[in-house]
Design a protein around this motif. Structure first.
Motif, PDB file in Angstrom:
ATOM      1  N   LYS A  57      23.900  19.611 -38.040  1.00  0.00           N
ATOM      2  CA  LYS A  57      25.086  20.442 -37.808  1.00  0.00           C
ATOM      3  C   LYS A  57      26.214  19.569 -37.291  1.00  0.00           C
ATOM      4  CE  LYS A  57      23.845  21.865 -33.126  1.00  0.00           C
ATOM      5  NZ  LYS A  57      23.571  22.980 -32.236  1.00  0.00           N
ATOM      6  N   ARG A  58      27.413  20.030 -37.519  1.00  0.00           N
ATOM      7  CA  ARG A  58      28.596  19.336 -37.020  1.00  0.00           C
ATOM      8  C   ARG A  58      28.861  19.795 -35.591  1.00  0.00           C
ATOM      9  NH1 ARG A  58      34.488  18.597 -39.701  1.00  0.00           N
ATOM     10  NH2 ARG A  58      35.250  17.176 -38.108  1.00  0.00           N
ATOM     11  N   LEU A  59      29.268  18.866 -34.738  1.00  0.00           N
ATOM     12  CA  LEU A  59      29.513  19.174 -33.329  1.00  0.00           C
ATOM     13  C   LEU A  59      30.983  19.361 -32.998  1.00  0.00           C
ATOM     14  CD1 LEU A  59      26.964  16.677 -31.734  1.00  0.00           C
ATOM     15  CD2 LEU A  59      26.682  19.144 -32.117  1.00  0.00           C
ATOM     16  N   ASP A  60      31.868  19.101 -33.960  1.00  0.00           N
ATOM     17  CA  ASP A  60      33.292  19.283 -33.714  1.00  0.00           C
ATOM     18  C   ASP A  60      33.916  20.035 -34.872  1.00  0.00           C
ATOM     19  OD1 ASP A  60      33.487  17.401 -35.757  1.00  0.00           O
ATOM     20  OD2 ASP A  60      33.912  15.756 -34.415  1.00  0.00           O
ATOM     21  N   LYS A  61      35.209  20.224 -34.819  1.00  0.00           N
ATOM     22  CA  LYS A  61      35.923  20.972 -35.858  1.00  0.00           C
ATOM     23  C   LYS A  61      37.081  20.133 -36.384  1.00  0.00           C
ATOM     24  CE  LYS A  61      34.838  25.405 -33.762  1.00  0.00           C
ATOM     25  NZ  LYS A  61      34.089  26.198 -34.678  1.00  0.00           N
ATOM     26  N   GLY A  62      37.696  20.633 -37.444  1.00  0.00           N
ATOM     27  CA  GLY A  62      38.845  19.950 -38.013  1.00  0.00           C
ATOM     28  C   GLY A  62      38.443  19.057 -39.162  1.00  0.00           C
ATOM     29  N   PRO A  63      39.401  18.324 -39.687  1.00  0.00           N
ATOM     30  CA  PRO A  63      39.106  17.452 -40.815  1.00  0.00           C
ATOM     31  C   PRO A  63      38.154  16.325 -40.410  1.00  0.00           C
ATOM     32  CG  PRO A  63      41.411  17.233 -40.151  1.00  0.00           C
ATOM     33  CD  PRO A  63      40.803  18.291 -39.294  1.00  0.00           C
ATOM     34  N   LEU A  64      37.354  15.871 -41.361  1.00  0.00           N
ATOM     35  CA  LEU A  64      36.491  14.718 -41.104  1.00  0.00           C
ATOM     36  C   LEU A  64      37.356  13.509 -40.824  1.00  0.00           C
ATOM     37  CD1 LEU A  64      33.852  15.202 -43.919  1.00  0.00           C
ATOM     38  CD2 LEU A  64      33.537  15.584 -41.474  1.00  0.00           C
ATOM     39  N   ARG A  65      36.911  12.672 -39.896  1.00  0.00           N
ATOM     40  CA  ARG A  65      37.702  11.514 -39.474  1.00  0.00           C
ATOM     41  C   ARG A  65      36.834  10.609 -38.617  1.00  0.00           C
ATOM     42  NH1 ARG A  65      37.807  15.586 -36.297  1.00  0.00           N
ATOM     43  NH2 ARG A  65      38.115  15.502 -34.064  1.00  0.00           N
TER      44      ARG A  65
END
Length: 84
Positions: A25-33
């Motif tokens: 799972k992803r732990l943050d939000k927004g565009p990948l960077r």
């Protein structure tokens, strides 16, 4: 190339394409960077280990790098996507 890069660079998809990954799972939000973070549960020789991965390089659409650690082990994945 862009679609493949976007899919692979979003490390929350690893359970779909890496047979050793149980969940991700992803732990943050927004565009990948650079700085994007993921939690990945890996099955390895009958045991499970939870890794926190962070994107350390992001050169869309050709290369990304993620480094994961669980306190004992570090995994360093450098991925290059090229058209065939």
């Amino acid at each position: 190339v862009e679609d493949v890069f976007d899919y692979l660079a979003d490390f929350s998809t690893t359970a779909e394409w890496d047979p050793g990954v149980v969940e991700a799972k992803r732990l943050d939000k927004g565009p990948l960077r650079v700085g994007s973070r993921f939690e990945v549960l890996v099955a390895f020789y009958g045991s499970r280990s939870r890794f926190t991965y962070e994107t350390t390089a992001f050169e869309r659409p050709n290369r990304f790098r993620v480094v994961g650690t669980n306190g004992l082990v570090t995994s360093d994945d450098d991925v290059t996507v090229t058209p065939v």
